[in-house]
Write a protein that holds these residues in place. Structure first.
Motif: not given
Length: 192
Positions: A114-125, A151-166
């Motif tokens: 349900k998460i938009s592609k743009n939200k994921i990309i913005i959060c990642y940036i 700290f941010t490494t775990i956030v970035i890894a999470s966002l990459l995983l979310i991106f891959c799932i999406k």
């Protein structure tokens, strides 16, 4: 003799707690899977997440955020731990929290759709920009090990995983997995 005992202790340190090259990750993953299996068998994913957060904070304190321990009783505890275990980059403190996060994200796959592609990309940036600030700030501080955990490494890894799932439905036609295998092997051998 003392030299034989010292050699055995050194071998245990290097094999169990800090294998050379990328081998530490394989051992860390095995330990993580065993712990995660035990926790999930009890149906306690939220407890695993809480434990993972605490363990990752300890991991950071034993690495890039060591300066926060200076002059405290916790510095002596960390130094004592590191005399035998060498590092906090292992299955207990680093891999288990990341593995648990991956399990949690996998359980939320329907919500990720349900998460938009743009939200994921913005959060990642935003996370990348924050990591640049974090790394720049931390590099001037006292650290232990190799100054590689943030700290941010775990956030970035999470966002990459979310991106891959999406975007798992995106397929590259005739993807040559042999090329990917060779690249991964090259990265492994360059690691040491």
């Amino acid at each position: 003799s003392d030299s034989t005992l010292d050699l055995v202790i050194e071998i245990i340190k290097k094999v169990i707690f800090y294998p050379w090259g990328a081998l530490w990750f394989i051992l860390a993953l095995i330990v993580s899977i065993i712990i995660e299996y035990w926790v999930l068998k009890k149906g306690k994913l939220k407890i695993a997440i809480c434990i993972g957060v605490i363990l990752y904070i300890i991991c950071l304190l034993g690495n890039s955020y060591y300066f926060l321990l200076e002059g405290t009783p916790f510095q002596r505890i960390m130094d004592l731990y590191r005399t035998f275990c060498i590092t906090t980059r292992n299955g207990i403190f680093e891999a288990f929290p990341i593995f648990t996060l991956g399990v949690y994200i996998a359980t939320k796959e329907k919500n990720i759709e349900k998460i938009s592609k743009n939200k994921i990309i913005i959060c990642y940036i935003i996370a990348l920009l924050i990591e640049i600030f974090e790394v720049t700030y931390i590099r001037t501080k006292e650290y232990r090990d190799d100054h590689s955990l943030f700290f941010t490494t775990i956030v970035i890894a999470s966002l990459l995983l979310i991106f891959c799932i999406k975007f798992k439905r995106i397929r590259i036609k005739k993807l040559d997995t042999k090329i990917l295998r060779n690249l991964s092997t090259s990265l492994y051998f360059m690691h040491s």
